[in-house]
Design a protein around this motif. Structure first.
Motif, mmCIF file in Angstrom:
data_model
loop_
_atom_site.group_PDB
_atom_site.id
_atom_site.type_symbol
_atom_site.label_atom_id
_atom_site.label_comp_id
_atom_site.label_asym_id
_atom_site.label_seq_id
_atom_site.Cartn_x
_atom_site.Cartn_y
_atom_site.Cartn_z
ATOM 1 N N UNK A 204 -20.308 -60.273 24.642
ATOM 2 C CA UNK A 204 -21.453 -60.699 23.846
ATOM 3 C C UNK A 204 -21.034 -61.023 22.420
ATOM 4 N N UNK A 205 -21.505 -62.151 21.933
ATOM 5 C CA UNK A 205 -21.211 -62.543 20.567
ATOM 6 C C UNK A 205 -22.198 -61.842 19.631
ATOM 7 N N UNK B 145 -28.756 -65.614 33.478
ATOM 8 C CA UNK B 145 -28.483 -64.233 33.067
ATOM 9 C C UNK B 145 -27.061 -64.089 32.525
ATOM 10 N N UNK B 146 -26.104 -64.773 33.139
ATOM 11 C CA UNK B 146 -24.712 -64.702 32.664
ATOM 12 C C UNK B 146 -24.554 -65.352 31.294
ATOM 13 N N UNK B 147 -25.245 -66.468 31.057
ATOM 14 C CA UNK B 147 -25.205 -67.101 29.738
ATOM 15 C C UNK B 147 -25.840 -66.153 28.721
ATOM 16 N N UNK B 148 -26.993 -65.605 29.055
ATOM 17 C CA UNK B 148 -27.701 -64.687 28.148
ATOM 18 C C UNK B 148 -26.823 -63.492 27.775
ATOM 19 N N UNK B 149 -26.037 -63.015 28.725
ATOM 20 C CA UNK B 149 -25.178 -61.853 28.485
ATOM 21 C C UNK B 149 -24.118 -62.129 27.424
ATOM 22 N N UNK B 150 -23.815 -63.400 27.176
ATOM 23 C CA UNK B 150 -22.811 -63.768 26.174
ATOM 24 C C UNK B 150 -23.418 -63.952 24.783
ATOM 25 N N UNK B 151 -24.742 -64.006 24.716
ATOM 26 C CA UNK B 151 -25.423 -64.297 23.453
ATOM 27 C C UNK B 151 -25.887 -63.022 22.755
ATOM 28 N N UNK B 152 -26.088 -63.080 21.443
ATOM 29 C CA UNK B 152 -26.689 -61.944 20.736
ATOM 30 C C UNK B 152 -28.064 -61.658 21.356
ATOM 31 N N UNK B 153 -28.489 -60.393 21.341
ATOM 32 C CA UNK B 153 -29.713 -59.986 22.035
ATOM 33 C C UNK B 153 -30.931 -60.837 21.679
ATOM 34 N N UNK C 238 -21.362 -73.088 24.364
ATOM 35 C CA UNK C 238 -20.256 -73.483 25.249
ATOM 36 C C UNK C 238 -18.986 -72.707 24.925
ATOM 37 N N UNK C 239 -18.725 -72.503 23.641
ATOM 38 C CA UNK C 239 -17.521 -71.763 23.238
ATOM 39 C C UNK C 239 -17.548 -70.317 23.714
ATOM 40 N N UNK C 240 -18.742 -69.777 23.950
ATOM 41 C CA UNK C 240 -18.835 -68.377 24.382
ATOM 42 C C UNK C 240 -18.743 -68.221 25.905
ATOM 43 N N UNK C 241 -18.734 -69.341 26.622
ATOM 44 C CA UNK C 241 -18.709 -69.300 28.088
ATOM 45 C C UNK C 241 -17.311 -69.587 28.617
ATOM 46 N N UNK C 242 -16.991 -68.981 29.760
ATOM 47 C CA UNK C 242 -15.726 -69.332 30.397
ATOM 48 C C UNK C 242 -15.912 -70.649 31.163
ATOM 49 N N UNK C 243 -14.817 -71.220 31.567
ATOM 50 C CA UNK C 243 -14.814 -72.538 32.232
ATOM 51 C C UNK C 243 -15.719 -72.563 33.462
ATOM 52 N N UNK C 244 -15.658 -71.524 34.281
ATOM 53 C CA UNK C 244 -16.427 -71.440 35.519
ATOM 54 C C UNK C 244 -17.930 -71.424 35.236
ATOM 55 N N UNK C 245 -18.348 -70.606 34.290
ATOM 56 C CA UNK C 245 -19.775 -70.514 33.956
ATOM 57 C C UNK C 245 -20.252 -71.828 33.330
ATOM 58 N N UNK C 246 -19.443 -72.421 32.465
ATOM 59 C CA UNK C 246 -19.818 -73.699 31.848
ATOM 60 C C UNK C 246 -20.026 -74.750 32.938
ATOM 61 N N UNK C 247 -19.148 -74.771 33.928
ATOM 62 C CA UNK C 247 -19.263 -75.706 35.056
ATOM 63 C C UNK C 247 -20.577 -75.475 35.804
#
Length: 131
Positions: free
Chosen positions: A2-3, A45-53, A102-111
């Motif tokens: 999480x950023x 949910x996976x994208x949300x998990x990378x973002x600030x709450x 996009x910078x906070x996501x891995x390649x697979x999730x971005x795809x």
């Protein structure tokens, strides 16, 4: 991972060349609310998990979209939600926010995210696909 809020908003502010954190925050809230309406299930949910709450909650409780917006209509919708925005400034807002996401996501999730969206969003995320 999480950023942190301050790191996320600082990156949006720099990319969008905003004069204040408040401007960057307003753009982030609108863009993520619209994006959340276009993503579903585990990927959202996976994208949300990378973002600030704060932003994760916005992504997970999105505005309702009657239909998927193509990139141009997504930019127009963003302009409609930001006071004083034009399509040009909204395109800048969308790009600033989505490129940080996009910078906070891995390649697979971005795809996977791009697979859920109409064609052309790769450019909005700053990840043009070469065919």
């Amino acid at each position: 991972m999480t950023m942190r809020w301050d790191a996320f908003i600082q990156q949006v502010r720099e990319r969008g060349e905003y004069g204040s954190h408040e401007e960057a925050d307003r753009a982030a809230r609108v863009v993520l609310a619209l994006l959340g309406a276009h993503l579903a299930g585990e990927d959202r949910a996976r994208v949300a998990a990378r973002l600030p709450e704060t932003y994760a909650l916005i992504l997970l409780n999105p505005l309702q979209a009657a239909e998927p917006l193509d990139p141009q209509r997504f930019v127009r919708a963003t302009a409609a939600w930001i006071d004083g925005a034009t399509e040009q400034t909204a395109a800048w807002d969308v790009s600033a926010v989505l490129s940080v996401v996009a910078d906070s996501l891995d390649e697979d999730l971005m795809h996977n995210v791009l697979l859920q969206l109409p064609p052309g969003y790769d450019v909005l995320f700053g990840r043009p696909q070469t065919s």
